[in-house]
Design an enzyme around this catalytic site. Structure first.
Site, PDB file in Angstrom:
ATOM      1  N   LYS A 112       0.817  -1.205   0.000  1.00  0.00           N
ATOM      2  CA  LYS A 112       0.000   0.000   0.000  1.00  0.00           C
ATOM      3  C   LYS A 112       0.860   1.269   0.000  1.00  0.00           C
ATOM      4  CE  LYS A 112      -3.978  -2.276   0.600  1.00  0.00           C
ATOM      5  NZ  LYS A 112      -3.556  -3.677   0.668  1.00  0.00           N
TER       6      LYS A 112
HETATM    7  C1  LIG Z   1      -4.148  -4.839   0.205  1.00  0.00           C
HETATM    8  C2  LIG Z   1      -3.308  -6.032   0.166  1.00  0.00           C
HETATM    9  C3  LIG Z   1      -3.518  -7.040  -0.782  1.00  0.00           C
HETATM   10  C4  LIG Z   1      -4.675  -7.002  -1.763  1.00  0.00           C
HETATM   11  O1  LIG Z   1      -4.524  -5.982  -2.725  1.00  0.00           O
HETATM   12  P1  LIG Z   1      -5.791  -5.495  -3.550  1.00  0.00           P
HETATM   13  O2  LIG Z   1      -5.304  -4.323  -4.340  1.00  0.00           O
HETATM   14  O3  LIG Z   1      -6.820  -5.099  -2.531  1.00  0.00           O
HETATM   15  O4  LIG Z   1      -6.242  -6.625  -4.389  1.00  0.00           O
HETATM   16  C5  LIG Z   1      -2.644  -8.111  -0.804  1.00  0.00           C
HETATM   17  N1  LIG Z   1      -1.634  -8.209   0.080  1.00  0.00           N
HETATM   18  C6  LIG Z   1      -1.414  -7.256   1.006  1.00  0.00           C
HETATM   19  C7  LIG Z   1      -0.294  -7.438   1.963  1.00  0.00           C
HETATM   20  C8  LIG Z   1      -2.226  -6.123   1.076  1.00  0.00           C
HETATM   21  O5  LIG Z   1      -1.982  -5.198   1.996  1.00  0.00           O
END
Ligand SMILES: *Cc1c(COP(=O)(O)O)cnc(C)c1O
Length: 494
Positions: A112
């Site tokens: 993120k």
């Molecule tokens: C948010 C997240 C995901 C999923 O990503 P999306 O964009 O919501 O599909 C996978 N792994 C981690 C560690 C995340 O923080």
């Protein structure tokens, strides 16, 4: 050429990139989409010689066309700096024949950060461009990683407040500690009784509440979203797929024009959608492998063409993917309907009313580049253990889902196309589950004993983000019900 944005549900059009970033969600509840997907105007060979920041500019300038070169470069340089613990920002590690694209070297050790370290800069620049006088209130539901990364990005950013809702029992202890110890006068966190979908639904309701918006306006506030539905998050995420391809080319792992596959551990469908955008922009990507955990609503969708959220919500060891309503899928639905906003709006209405919808065979045909797979808890554990024992490379539980699904895909299809696996979190963020995967039950150890033990076993230095929360003071203690979120927002703002 200026690119304009429109709602996937048809209610808004002719919106600039900066306006779309400020609004987050369109007024009709739809998501903003560019009127067309621009093509890369640099060759992969040219891109292969660029830094991450330079690549970011080359990709983002094509989408954020009302930002000046100076504005965009300033946002990029403020985001991708020493907050990342590696100069490459998104390094590739080869293990067991696959390329792990490590997206967790930012300040909160999950992917993120790749978008949320730049979103605050994009948003404050957008606010200036559009002469926004109100304070911007970022309202976010999180399954654990977005909330922390958003707060880290927005903390003490002038002209903003950030409010985060997370499911009380749906995040890892490290995730929760990271959030409740967040510093910054403008940061606010509440745990809700419920799961991530409850939190996300509550946030969407607030966004769609026109009277509430009026009330906030009177107080000098306007809402915006840092959730992955914001185009200001999607666009920065395209960058690392282009960058990864270019670096594979530079390192002579692939030949010019050679197609690769991409496997992504998926929850809200934001990260994998960004890979699809990279493909549509011209990056030679063949198959997009959509990896789900036991909440396999997307796997079923790609199998059958029916999206059905009416099922049990399962808490897994990959909590950031414990999601039954993948918001960003709406953008793929819209594209697959050939940009038919009415068709998309009808499907989304059905999802809201009955929790399910089915797409036409024509739409399915357009989604052929995606394959779905899922990993059970046991398979995921075994994959983490095996990769670590065979190669010494340690991955977290989310990446483990993608790794498992990729292995199964390869075995079933015999497709030996070189594959990039999005590695979305540091193993330290989910240290208990990771250590249990490699060494079995750890019930008797507390969180930091586990972290220290994991460090001894793996030899990986404990990231600063984890060291910090060892001693940090808990600053946020609000807990509320899912139907009290509006009141909580007002409470925080008063
Ligand atoms: C948010 C997240 C995901 C999923 O990503 P999306 O964009 O919501 O599909 C996978 N792994 C981690 C560690 C995340 O923080």
């Amino acid at each position: 050429m200026e690119l304009s944005y429109q709602s996937t549900r048809g209610g808004e059009a002719g919106v600039t990139a900066s306006q779309a970033i400020l609004k987050g969600l369109a007024a009709d509840g739809g998501l903003f989409m560019p009127s067309f997907i621009p093509k890369l105007d640099r060759s992969m060979k040219e891109l292969s010689l660029m830094t991450y920041q330079e690549t970011a500019y080359e990709v983002m300038k094509l989408f954020l066309t009302d930002f000046t070169e100076a504005e965009l470069k300033s946002c990029i340089n403020q985001a991708y700096d020493s907050k990342f613990d590696t100069e490459e920002i998104a390094p590739l590690s080869k293990a067991d024949g696959a390329y792990y694209l490590e997206l967790y070297h930012g300040s909160t050790i999950a992917f993120k950060d790749m978008a949320l370290s730049i979103l605050p800069h994009l948003m404050t620049t957008a606010a200036k461009k559009n002469e926004v006088k109100n304070k911007i209130v970022i309202l976010t539901a999180t399954s654990g990683d977005t909330g922390k990364a958003a707060m880290a990005g927005f903390a003490d950013v002038e002209g903003t407040e950030i409010i985060v809702f997370y499911p009380k029992d749906g995040v890892s202890p490290v995730q929760e500690l990271q959030m409740v110890t967040q510093k910054g006068e403008n940061t606010h966190v509440a745990a809700i009784h419920g799961n991530f979908d409850d939190a996300q639904t509550g946030v969407k309701k607030i966004f769609n509440d026109k009277e509430f918006a009026k009330l906030l306006e009177e107080k000098g506030y306007q809402l915006s979203s840092a959730n992955s539905i914001n185009i200001g998050r999607l666009v920065p995420q395209i960058v690392y797929y282009v960058y990864a391809y270019a670096k594979l080319l530079l390192n002579e792992e692939i030949k010019e024009g050679e197609e690769i596959n991409v496997a992504v551990p998926t929850g809200n469908f934001g990260n994998i959608l960004a890979a699809y955008f990279a493909k549509l922009m011209g990056a030679p990507i063949k198959t997009l492998i959509c990896a789900s955990n036991e909440n396999k609503v997307l796997f079923d969708f790609f199998q059958t063409g029916t999206y059905d959220r009416n099922r049990e919500f399962i808490l897994t060891t990959s909590p950031s993917m414990d999601i039954l309503i993948s918001s960003n899928l709406e953008r793929l639905i819209y594209l697959s309907a050939g940009g038919d906003a009415t068709a998309n709006a009808n499907l989304m209405k059905a999802l809201g009313e009955s929790g399910s919808y089915s797409v036409t065979s024509e739409m399915r045909e357009r989604m052929k580049g995606f394959v779905g797979g899922f990993a059970s808890e046991a398979e995921n554990k075994a994959a983490i253990k095996k990769l670590f024992e065979d190669t010494g490379y340690l991955i977290d539980t989310h990446t483990g889902v993608a790794s498992t699904v990729y292995s199964n895909y390869k075995e079933e299809t015999k497709d030996d196309t070189k594959t990039v696996i999005a590695s979305t979190a540091s193993p330290y963020k989910f240290s208990r589950s990771v250590l249990e995967a490699i060494e079995g039950n750890q019930e008797t150890k507390d969180e930091f004993e586990i972290i220290d033990h994991l460090s001894r076993v793996s030899g990986i230095v404990i990231p600063q983000a984890v060291e910090e929360i060892r001693t940090a003071e808990v600053r946020h203690t609000t807990v509320c019900d899912a139907d009290q979120m509006k009141e909580a927002v007002l409470g925080f703002l008063n």
